[in-house]
Design a protein around this motif. Sequence first.
Motif, PDB file in Angstrom:
ATOM      1  N   GLU A  93       0.826  -1.213   0.000  1.00 46.73           N
ATOM      2  CA  GLU A  93       0.000   0.000   0.000  1.00 46.73           C
ATOM      3  C   GLU A  93       0.857   1.258   0.000  1.00 46.73           C
ATOM      4  N   GLU A 122     -16.817  -3.789  -7.023  1.00 45.97           N
ATOM      5  CA  GLU A 122     -15.736  -3.129  -7.759  1.00 45.97           C
ATOM      6  C   GLU A 122     -15.806  -1.640  -7.442  1.00 45.97           C
ATOM      7  N   VAL A 129      -7.969   2.461  -2.214  1.00 43.75           N
ATOM      8  CA  VAL A 129      -7.572   1.147  -1.730  1.00 43.75           C
ATOM      9  C   VAL A 129      -8.636   0.712  -0.736  1.00 43.75           C
ATOM     10  N   HIS A 147      -9.019  -7.288  -1.613  1.00 50.16           N
ATOM     11  CA  HIS A 147      -8.656  -5.870  -1.528  1.00 50.16           C
ATOM     12  C   HIS A 147      -8.016  -5.410  -2.827  1.00 50.16           C
ATOM     13  N   GLN A 148      -8.436  -4.254  -3.260  1.00 49.37           N
ATOM     14  CA  GLN A 148      -7.873  -3.700  -4.488  1.00 49.37           C
ATOM     15  C   GLN A 148      -7.250  -2.335  -4.225  1.00 49.37           C
ATOM     16  N   GLY A 165      -6.563   0.894  -6.756  1.00 48.09           N
ATOM     17  CA  GLY A 165      -6.962   1.255  -8.111  1.00 48.09           C
ATOM     18  C   GLY A 165      -6.846   2.735  -8.369  1.00 48.09           C
ATOM     19  N   GLY A 186      -3.731  -7.729 -12.127  1.00 48.26           N
ATOM     20  CA  GLY A 186      -4.476  -6.471 -12.182  1.00 48.26           C
ATOM     21  C   GLY A 186      -4.820  -6.129 -13.611  1.00 48.26           C
ATOM     22  N   TRP A 198      -7.793   1.402 -13.604  1.00 49.97           N
ATOM     23  CA  TRP A 198      -7.432   0.004 -13.363  1.00 49.97           C
ATOM     24  C   TRP A 198      -7.557  -0.344 -11.889  1.00 49.97           C
ATOM     25  N   ALA A 199      -7.547  -1.637 -11.633  1.00 48.72           N
ATOM     26  CA  ALA A 199      -7.505  -2.119 -10.252  1.00 48.72           C
ATOM     27  C   ALA A 199      -6.551  -3.301 -10.191  1.00 48.72           C
ATOM     28  N   VAL A 200      -5.839  -3.399  -9.090  1.00 44.18           N
ATOM     29  CA  VAL A 200      -4.918  -4.511  -8.896  1.00 44.18           C
ATOM     30  C   VAL A 200      -5.267  -5.171  -7.565  1.00 44.18           C
ATOM     31  N   GLY A 201      -5.205  -6.499  -7.529  1.00 41.65           N
ATOM     32  CA  GLY A 201      -5.581  -7.232  -6.316  1.00 41.65           C
ATOM     33  C   GLY A 201      -4.400  -7.338  -5.361  1.00 41.65           C
ATOM     34  N   ARG A 236      -3.446 -10.965  -4.729  1.00 43.93           N
ATOM     35  CA  ARG A 236      -2.726 -11.577  -5.864  1.00 43.93           C
ATOM     36  C   ARG A 236      -1.269 -11.113  -5.874  1.00 43.93           C
TER      37      ARG A 236
END
Length: 414
Positions: A26, A83, A109, A127-128, A130, A283, A305-308, A311
Amino acid sequence: MASRYQAPRGTFDVLPDQARARARVEATAAGILARAGYESIQTPSFEDTDLFERGVGRSTDIVRKEMFTFEDKGGRSLTLRPEGTAPICRAYLEHGMHKLAQPVKLSYVGPFFRHERPQAGRYRQFHQIGLECIGTASPLADAEAIMLLSDLLGELGVPGVELHLGSLGSLDSRKAYLDELKAHLHAHEGDLSADVRERIDVNPLRAFDSDHEGTRGVMASAPTIVDALEGEDGEHFAEVRAQLDAAGIAYVIDPTLVRGLDYYTRTIFSFVCDALGAQSEVGGGGRYDGLIEQLGGPATPAVGWAVGIERILLALDEEEAAAGRDGFIAVGDPGQRQRAMAIAVELRNAGLAVEVDLAGRGMKGQLKHADRIGARQVLILEADGSAQLRDMTTGEQRVADTGNLVDEMTGGEA
Ligand code: AMP
Protein backbone atom coordinates in the motif's frame (compact mmCIF):
# COMPACT_ATOMS: atom_id res chain seq x y z
CA MET A 1 -7.81 -24.92 21.49
CA ALA A 2 -10.13 -25.34 18.52
CA SER A 3 -12.10 -22.18 17.95
CA ARG A 4 -15.85 -22.40 17.79
CA TYR A 5 -16.07 -19.72 15.14
CA GLN A 6 -14.17 -19.37 11.91
CA ALA A 7 -13.85 -16.50 9.46
CA PRO A 8 -16.70 -16.82 6.91
CA ARG A 9 -16.08 -18.88 3.77
CA GLY A 10 -13.90 -17.05 1.26
CA THR A 11 -12.64 -14.53 3.83
CA PHE A 12 -9.46 -14.45 5.89
CA ASP A 13 -7.80 -12.68 8.78
CA VAL A 14 -4.74 -10.56 8.15
CA LEU A 15 -2.31 -11.46 10.93
CA PRO A 16 0.58 -9.16 11.89
CA ASP A 17 3.18 -10.99 9.76
CA GLN A 18 1.00 -10.54 6.67
CA ALA A 19 -0.02 -7.03 7.65
CA ARG A 20 3.57 -5.87 7.24
CA ALA A 21 3.77 -7.11 3.66
CA ARG A 22 0.42 -5.48 2.89
CA ALA A 23 1.54 -2.21 4.38
CA ARG A 24 4.56 -2.21 2.07
CA VAL A 25 2.35 -2.81 -1.00
CA GLU A 26 0.00 0.00 0.00
CA ALA A 27 2.81 2.42 0.84
CA THR A 28 4.58 1.73 -2.46
CA ALA A 29 1.36 2.33 -4.40
CA ALA A 30 0.56 5.48 -2.41
CA GLY A 31 3.98 6.91 -3.29
CA ILE A 32 3.82 6.09 -7.00
CA LEU A 33 0.26 7.35 -7.43
CA ALA A 34 0.76 10.53 -5.39
CA ARG A 35 3.85 11.45 -7.43
CA ALA A 36 1.74 11.15 -10.59
CA GLY A 37 -0.89 13.49 -9.14
CA TYR A 38 -3.53 10.95 -8.10
CA GLU A 39 -5.48 11.90 -4.99
CA SER A 40 -7.11 9.46 -2.65
CA ILE A 41 -10.88 8.94 -2.60
CA GLN A 42 -12.93 6.72 -0.30
CA THR A 43 -16.48 5.63 -1.03
CA PRO A 44 -18.83 3.50 1.13
CA SER A 45 -18.55 -0.28 1.31
CA PHE A 46 -22.10 -0.61 -0.03
CA GLU A 47 -24.16 1.24 -2.61
CA ASP A 48 -27.63 1.10 -4.15
CA THR A 49 -27.86 -2.20 -6.03
CA ASP A 50 -29.05 -0.33 -9.10
CA LEU A 51 -25.67 1.46 -9.41
CA PHE A 52 -23.91 -1.82 -10.08
CA GLU A 53 -26.69 -3.23 -12.26
CA ARG A 54 -26.45 -0.16 -14.48
CA GLY A 55 -22.73 0.44 -14.14
CA VAL A 56 -21.21 -3.04 -14.25
CA GLY A 57 -23.92 -4.43 -16.51
CA ARG A 58 -26.84 -6.81 -15.96
CA SER A 59 -25.41 -9.50 -18.23
CA THR A 60 -22.07 -9.80 -16.42
CA ASP A 61 -21.19 -12.65 -14.07
CA ILE A 62 -20.60 -10.12 -11.32
CA VAL A 63 -24.18 -8.84 -11.41
CA ARG A 64 -25.84 -12.14 -12.32
CA LYS A 65 -24.15 -14.33 -9.75
CA GLU A 66 -21.64 -12.66 -7.50
CA MET A 67 -23.16 -9.74 -5.65
CA PHE A 68 -23.79 -9.68 -1.92
CA THR A 69 -27.17 -7.97 -2.07
CA PHE A 70 -29.44 -7.29 0.90
CA GLU A 71 -32.41 -5.20 1.85
CA ASP A 72 -32.06 -2.59 4.58
CA LYS A 73 -34.77 -1.91 7.15
CA GLY A 74 -36.33 0.68 4.86
CA GLY A 75 -36.77 -1.88 2.08
CA ARG A 76 -33.94 -0.43 -0.10
CA SER A 77 -31.84 -2.89 -2.05
CA LEU A 78 -28.15 -2.43 -1.23
CA THR A 79 -25.07 -4.30 -2.45
CA LEU A 80 -21.59 -4.70 -0.96
CA ARG A 81 -19.38 -3.11 -3.61
CA PRO A 82 -17.97 -5.71 -6.05
CA GLU A 83 -15.74 -3.13 -7.76
CA GLY A 84 -14.65 0.48 -7.40
CA THR A 85 -15.25 2.24 -10.71
CA ALA A 86 -19.04 2.63 -10.65
CA PRO A 87 -18.99 4.03 -7.06
CA ILE A 88 -16.26 6.52 -7.95
CA CYS A 89 -18.17 7.68 -11.04
CA ARG A 90 -21.23 8.07 -8.81
CA ALA A 91 -19.17 10.22 -6.41
CA TYR A 92 -17.72 12.21 -9.33
CA LEU A 93 -21.24 13.14 -10.44
CA GLU A 94 -22.71 13.56 -6.97
CA HIS A 95 -20.00 16.07 -6.00
CA GLY A 96 -19.98 17.94 -9.29
CA MET A 97 -16.39 16.98 -10.04
CA HIS A 98 -17.11 17.44 -13.75
CA LYS A 99 -16.89 21.18 -12.99
CA LEU A 100 -13.27 20.85 -11.79
CA ALA A 101 -10.25 21.05 -14.08
CA GLN A 102 -10.19 17.80 -16.06
CA PRO A 103 -9.03 15.12 -15.86
CA VAL A 104 -9.81 14.34 -12.23
CA LYS A 105 -7.28 11.76 -11.07
CA LEU A 106 -8.38 9.57 -8.17
CA SER A 107 -6.91 6.55 -6.43
CA TYR A 108 -8.33 4.15 -3.86
CA VAL A 109 -7.57 1.15 -1.73
CA GLY A 110 -10.01 -1.02 0.19
CA PRO A 111 -12.10 -4.17 0.43
CA PHE A 112 -14.41 -5.49 -2.31
CA PHE A 113 -16.92 -8.32 -2.20
CA ARG A 114 -17.87 -10.99 -4.73
CA HIS A 115 -19.72 -14.20 -4.05
CA GLU A 116 -17.34 -16.42 -6.02
CA ARG A 117 -16.24 -20.00 -5.45
CA PRO A 118 -13.20 -19.54 -3.20
CA GLN A 119 -9.79 -20.86 -4.31
CA ALA A 120 -6.19 -19.68 -4.20
CA GLY A 121 -6.23 -16.05 -5.30
CA ARG A 122 -10.02 -15.84 -5.30
CA TYR A 123 -11.88 -14.70 -2.23
CA ARG A 124 -15.27 -13.33 -1.28
CA GLN A 125 -13.71 -10.35 0.40
CA PHE A 126 -10.52 -9.15 -1.29
CA HIS A 127 -8.66 -5.87 -1.53
CA GLN A 128 -7.87 -3.70 -4.49
CA ILE A 129 -5.69 -0.71 -5.14
CA GLY A 130 -6.96 1.26 -8.11
CA LEU A 131 -7.00 4.50 -9.99
CA GLU A 132 -9.44 6.37 -12.19
CA CYS A 133 -8.47 9.17 -14.56
CA ILE A 134 -11.78 10.85 -15.41
CA GLY A 135 -12.45 13.52 -18.02
CA THR A 136 -9.99 12.91 -20.84
CA ALA A 137 -10.09 10.77 -23.97
CA SER A 138 -6.37 11.23 -24.63
CA PRO A 139 -4.48 8.01 -25.36
CA LEU A 140 -1.74 9.51 -23.19
CA ALA A 141 -3.98 8.93 -20.18
CA ASP A 142 -4.37 5.25 -21.07
CA ALA A 143 -0.62 4.89 -21.50
CA GLU A 144 0.14 6.73 -18.27
CA ALA A 145 -2.31 4.56 -16.33
CA ILE A 146 -0.72 1.41 -17.73
CA MET A 147 2.77 2.73 -16.98
CA LEU A 148 1.82 3.41 -13.37
CA LEU A 149 0.58 -0.14 -12.84
CA SER A 150 3.69 -1.47 -14.56
CA ASP A 151 5.85 0.72 -12.25
CA LEU A 152 4.01 -0.50 -9.18
CA LEU A 153 4.45 -4.18 -10.02
CA GLY A 154 8.08 -3.52 -10.96
CA GLU A 155 8.91 -1.61 -7.79
CA LEU A 156 7.29 -4.31 -5.66
CA GLY A 157 9.29 -6.96 -7.48
CA VAL A 158 6.33 -9.04 -8.74
CA PRO A 159 8.05 -11.66 -10.94
CA GLY A 160 7.14 -12.89 -14.43
CA VAL A 161 4.56 -10.24 -15.26
CA GLU A 162 3.21 -9.98 -18.81
CA LEU A 163 1.05 -7.14 -20.09
CA HIS A 164 -1.83 -8.08 -22.39
CA LEU A 165 -3.29 -5.24 -24.40
CA GLY A 166 -6.40 -4.99 -26.53
CA SER A 167 -8.99 -2.54 -27.75
CA LEU A 168 -12.75 -2.90 -27.87
CA GLY A 169 -13.29 0.12 -30.10
CA SER A 170 -15.93 2.74 -29.39
CA LEU A 171 -19.50 1.79 -28.55
CA ASP A 172 -20.58 2.13 -32.25
CA SER A 173 -17.79 0.11 -33.80
CA ARG A 174 -18.14 -2.40 -31.01
CA LYS A 175 -21.80 -2.86 -31.87
CA ALA A 176 -20.98 -3.58 -35.51
CA TYR A 177 -18.27 -6.00 -34.42
CA LEU A 178 -20.57 -7.73 -31.93
CA ASP A 179 -23.14 -8.34 -34.69
CA GLU A 180 -20.42 -9.97 -36.75
CA LEU A 181 -19.30 -12.07 -33.79
CA LYS A 182 -22.87 -13.14 -32.97
CA ALA A 183 -23.35 -14.26 -36.57
CA HIS A 184 -20.19 -16.36 -36.30
CA LEU A 185 -21.38 -17.95 -33.03
CA HIS A 186 -24.86 -18.67 -34.41
CA ALA A 187 -23.29 -20.31 -37.44
CA HIS A 188 -21.45 -22.73 -35.12
CA GLU A 189 -24.04 -23.09 -32.35
CA GLY A 190 -23.77 -26.88 -32.28
CA ASP A 191 -20.13 -26.79 -31.15
CA LEU A 192 -20.61 -24.31 -28.33
CA SER A 193 -21.04 -25.02 -24.60
CA ALA A 194 -24.60 -24.62 -23.37
CA ASP A 195 -23.63 -21.61 -21.26
CA VAL A 196 -22.08 -19.74 -24.20
CA ARG A 197 -24.91 -20.73 -26.56
CA GLU A 198 -27.56 -19.35 -24.22
CA ARG A 199 -25.76 -16.03 -24.02
CA ILE A 200 -24.82 -15.45 -27.65
CA ASP A 201 -27.13 -12.48 -27.93
CA VAL A 202 -26.58 -11.22 -24.40
CA ASN A 203 -22.80 -11.35 -24.05
CA PRO A 204 -21.04 -12.96 -27.02
CA LEU A 205 -17.57 -11.67 -25.96
CA ARG A 206 -17.52 -14.02 -23.02
CA ALA A 207 -17.15 -16.89 -25.48
CA PHE A 208 -13.46 -15.92 -25.73
CA ASP A 209 -13.11 -16.73 -22.02
CA SER A 210 -14.50 -20.25 -22.24
CA ASP A 211 -12.50 -23.37 -21.27
CA HIS A 212 -14.92 -25.58 -23.24
CA GLU A 213 -13.07 -27.38 -26.04
CA GLY A 214 -15.71 -27.02 -28.74
CA THR A 215 -16.15 -23.35 -27.92
CA ARG A 216 -12.42 -22.79 -28.11
CA GLY A 217 -12.37 -24.34 -31.55
CA VAL A 218 -15.13 -22.00 -32.73
CA MET A 219 -13.32 -19.00 -31.24
CA ALA A 220 -10.05 -19.83 -33.00
CA SER A 221 -11.66 -18.74 -36.26
CA ALA A 222 -13.82 -15.95 -34.80
CA PRO A 223 -13.39 -12.37 -36.03
CA THR A 224 -11.43 -10.21 -33.56
CA ILE A 225 -12.21 -6.64 -32.64
CA VAL A 226 -8.59 -5.54 -32.85
CA ASP A 227 -8.61 -6.45 -36.55
CA ALA A 228 -11.94 -4.69 -37.00
CA LEU A 229 -10.84 -1.35 -35.45
CA GLU A 230 -11.37 1.57 -37.80
CA GLY A 231 -10.84 5.34 -37.99
CA GLU A 232 -10.41 7.13 -34.68
CA ASP A 233 -10.57 3.89 -32.70
CA GLY A 234 -7.65 2.50 -34.66
CA GLU A 235 -5.69 5.75 -34.27
CA HIS A 236 -6.36 5.86 -30.54
CA PHE A 237 -5.10 2.33 -30.07
CA ALA A 238 -2.03 3.03 -32.23
CA GLU A 239 -1.17 6.04 -30.05
CA VAL A 240 -1.51 4.10 -26.83
CA ARG A 241 0.87 1.51 -28.27
CA ALA A 242 3.32 4.16 -29.51
CA GLN A 243 3.44 5.71 -26.03
CA LEU A 244 4.10 2.35 -24.40
CA ASP A 245 6.80 1.60 -26.98
CA ALA A 246 8.44 4.96 -26.28
CA ALA A 247 8.38 4.20 -22.55
CA GLY A 248 9.95 0.79 -23.17
CA ILE A 249 6.98 -1.16 -21.79
CA ALA A 250 6.62 -4.60 -23.33
CA TYR A 251 3.17 -5.95 -24.14
CA VAL A 252 1.43 -8.54 -26.25
CA ILE A 253 -1.60 -7.61 -28.31
CA ASP A 254 -4.36 -9.94 -27.21
CA PRO A 255 -7.36 -9.79 -29.55
CA THR A 256 -9.29 -12.17 -27.32
CA LEU A 257 -8.94 -10.05 -24.20
CA VAL A 258 -12.30 -9.53 -22.55
CA ARG A 259 -12.94 -8.25 -19.08
CA GLY A 260 -15.86 -9.23 -16.91
CA LEU A 261 -17.40 -5.77 -16.84
CA ASP A 262 -19.62 -4.23 -19.50
CA TYR A 263 -18.41 -0.67 -19.28
CA TYR A 264 -15.14 -0.90 -21.18
CA THR A 265 -14.60 0.91 -24.50
CA ARG A 266 -11.39 1.16 -26.53
CA THR A 267 -8.27 0.25 -24.52
CA ILE A 268 -8.34 -2.74 -22.19
CA PHE A 269 -5.37 -4.34 -20.49
CA SER A 270 -4.48 -7.10 -18.12
CA PHE A 271 -1.27 -7.85 -16.24
CA VAL A 272 -0.85 -11.60 -15.83
CA CYS A 273 1.72 -13.47 -13.76
CA ASP A 274 2.59 -17.20 -14.20
CA ALA A 275 3.33 -17.58 -10.49
CA LEU A 276 -0.40 -17.18 -9.83
CA GLY A 277 -1.66 -20.39 -11.48
CA ALA A 278 -5.33 -20.48 -12.46
CA GLN A 279 -6.19 -16.96 -11.27
CA SER A 280 -3.35 -15.53 -13.31
CA GLU A 281 -4.44 -11.89 -13.51
CA VAL A 282 -2.79 -9.65 -10.98
CA GLY A 283 -4.48 -6.47 -12.18
CA GLY A 284 -6.14 -4.83 -15.13
CA GLY A 285 -8.47 -2.20 -16.41
CA GLY A 286 -9.30 -0.07 -19.36
CA ARG A 287 -11.15 2.88 -20.80
CA TYR A 288 -14.83 3.37 -20.03
CA ASP A 289 -16.02 6.36 -22.08
CA GLY A 290 -19.73 5.54 -21.77
CA LEU A 291 -20.09 4.76 -18.07
CA ILE A 292 -20.67 8.23 -16.61
CA GLU A 293 -23.33 8.99 -19.19
CA GLN A 294 -24.87 5.61 -18.46
CA LEU A 295 -25.14 6.71 -14.82
CA GLY A 296 -27.00 9.87 -15.83
CA GLY A 297 -24.10 12.32 -16.19
CA PRO A 298 -22.65 14.20 -19.16
CA ALA A 299 -20.63 12.20 -21.71
CA THR A 300 -17.27 11.88 -19.95
CA PRO A 301 -14.36 9.77 -21.16
CA ALA A 302 -12.28 7.98 -18.50
CA VAL A 303 -9.75 5.23 -17.93
CA GLY A 304 -8.74 3.23 -14.85
CA TRP A 305 -7.43 0.00 -13.36
CA ALA A 306 -7.51 -2.12 -10.25
CA VAL A 307 -4.92 -4.51 -8.90
CA GLY A 308 -5.58 -7.23 -6.32
CA ILE A 309 -3.48 -6.92 -3.17
CA GLU A 310 -3.86 -10.63 -2.35
CA ARG A 311 -2.73 -11.58 -5.86
CA ILE A 312 0.35 -9.35 -5.51
CA LEU A 313 1.20 -10.99 -2.18
CA LEU A 314 0.66 -14.48 -3.61
CA ALA A 315 2.96 -13.70 -6.52
CA LEU A 316 5.63 -12.25 -4.24
CA ASP A 317 5.32 -15.15 -1.79
CA GLU A 318 7.66 -13.65 0.76
CA GLU A 319 7.26 -12.46 4.28
CA GLU A 320 8.26 -9.04 5.36
CA ALA A 321 10.91 -9.12 8.09
CA ALA A 322 9.71 -7.83 11.43
CA ALA A 323 10.60 -4.20 11.96
CA GLY A 324 12.44 -4.75 15.27
CA ARG A 325 12.55 -2.30 18.19
CA ASP A 326 15.00 0.35 19.22
CA GLY A 327 14.83 -0.70 22.80
CA PHE A 328 13.27 -2.62 25.67
CA ILE A 329 13.20 -1.43 29.25
CA ALA A 330 13.80 -4.16 31.80
CA VAL A 331 13.45 -3.84 35.54
CA GLY A 332 15.67 -5.65 38.04
CA ASP A 333 13.20 -4.79 40.76
CA PRO A 334 9.37 -4.80 40.38
CA GLY A 335 9.29 -1.45 42.19
CA GLN A 336 10.79 0.10 39.05
CA ARG A 337 7.86 -0.72 36.75
CA GLN A 338 6.26 2.72 36.93
CA ARG A 339 9.58 4.37 36.24
CA ALA A 340 10.09 2.02 33.28
CA MET A 341 6.76 3.05 31.77
CA ALA A 342 7.52 6.76 32.27
CA ILE A 343 10.88 6.36 30.53
CA ALA A 344 9.28 4.37 27.70
CA VAL A 345 6.76 7.18 27.13
CA GLU A 346 9.57 9.77 27.07
CA LEU A 347 11.59 7.72 24.57
CA ARG A 348 8.53 7.05 22.39
CA ASN A 349 7.79 10.77 22.33
CA ALA A 350 11.33 11.23 21.05
CA GLY A 351 10.48 8.86 18.17
CA LEU A 352 11.98 5.59 19.42
CA ALA A 353 10.20 2.22 19.29
CA VAL A 354 10.41 1.05 22.86
CA GLU A 355 8.56 -1.59 24.89
CA VAL A 356 8.32 -2.51 28.54
CA ASP A 357 7.55 -5.86 30.11
CA LEU A 358 3.78 -6.26 30.55
CA ALA A 359 3.86 -9.87 31.72
CA GLY A 360 5.67 -9.71 35.08
CA ARG A 361 8.70 -11.66 33.85
CA GLY A 362 11.88 -12.08 35.85
CA MET A 363 15.13 -10.51 34.55
CA LYS A 364 16.11 -13.57 32.51
CA GLY A 365 12.64 -13.74 30.95
CA GLN A 366 12.72 -10.02 30.13
CA LEU A 367 16.04 -10.32 28.30
CA LYS A 368 14.76 -13.32 26.39
CA HIS A 369 11.62 -11.43 25.41
CA ALA A 370 13.64 -8.36 24.36
CA ASP A 371 15.63 -10.62 22.06
CA ARG A 372 12.47 -12.23 20.68
CA ILE A 373 10.93 -8.88 19.68
CA GLY A 374 14.19 -7.77 18.05
CA ALA A 375 15.14 -5.04 20.53
CA ARG A 376 18.56 -3.63 19.68
CA GLN A 377 19.23 -2.41 23.22
CA VAL A 378 17.89 -3.11 26.68
CA LEU A 379 17.86 -0.49 29.39
CA ILE A 380 18.00 -2.24 32.77
CA LEU A 381 16.67 -0.12 35.65
CA GLU A 382 18.22 -0.81 39.03
CA ALA A 383 16.51 -0.32 42.40
CA ASP A 384 19.01 2.44 43.39
CA GLY A 385 17.93 4.63 40.44
CA SER A 386 20.93 3.82 38.23
CA ALA A 387 20.63 2.06 34.87
CA GLN A 388 22.65 -0.22 32.62
CA LEU A 389 22.48 -0.23 28.83
CA ARG A 390 22.93 -3.60 27.15
CA ASP A 391 23.70 -3.87 23.44
CA MET A 392 21.78 -6.95 22.29
CA THR A 393 24.01 -7.65 19.30
CA THR A 394 27.35 -7.60 21.10
CA GLY A 395 26.10 -8.44 24.61
CA GLU A 396 28.15 -5.53 25.98
CA GLN A 397 26.75 -3.75 28.99
CA ARG A 398 27.68 -0.39 30.47
CA VAL A 399 26.39 2.24 32.91
CA ALA A 400 23.85 4.56 31.28
CA ASP A 401 23.52 8.31 31.90
CA THR A 402 19.93 8.42 33.23
CA GLY A 403 19.82 12.19 32.78
CA ASN A 404 20.17 11.84 29.03
CA LEU A 405 18.50 8.61 27.96
CA VAL A 406 17.40 9.71 24.48
CA ASP A 407 21.03 10.43 23.53
CA GLU A 408 22.16 7.25 25.25
CA MET A 409 19.75 5.08 23.26
CA THR A 410 20.39 6.76 19.91
CA GLY A 411 24.13 7.23 20.32
CA GLY A 412 23.43 11.00 20.18
CA GLU A 413 21.82 10.82 16.72
CA ALA A 414 18.20 11.49 17.67
P1 AMP B 1 -11.69 -6.75 -11.86
O1 AMP B 1 -12.31 -5.72 -10.95
O2 AMP B 1 -12.55 -7.96 -12.06
O3 AMP B 1 -11.18 -6.14 -13.13
O4 AMP B 1 -10.42 -7.30 -11.10
C1 AMP B 1 -9.27 -6.53 -10.86
C2 AMP B 1 -8.32 -7.30 -9.98
O5 AMP B 1 -8.92 -7.55 -8.73
C3 AMP B 1 -7.98 -8.69 -10.50
O6 AMP B 1 -6.91 -8.63 -11.39
C4 AMP B 1 -7.59 -9.41 -9.23
O7 AMP B 1 -6.25 -9.10 -8.88
C5 AMP B 1 -8.48 -8.80 -8.21
N1 AMP B 1 -9.66 -9.66 -7.95
C6 AMP B 1 -10.84 -9.69 -8.60
N2 AMP B 1 -11.69 -10.58 -8.07
C7 AMP B 1 -11.03 -11.13 -7.02
C8 AMP B 1 -11.37 -12.13 -6.04
N3 AMP B 1 -12.56 -12.73 -6.00
N4 AMP B 1 -10.42 -12.47 -5.12
C9 AMP B 1 -9.20 -11.88 -5.13
N5 AMP B 1 -8.85 -10.92 -6.02
C10 AMP B 1 -9.74 -10.56 -6.95
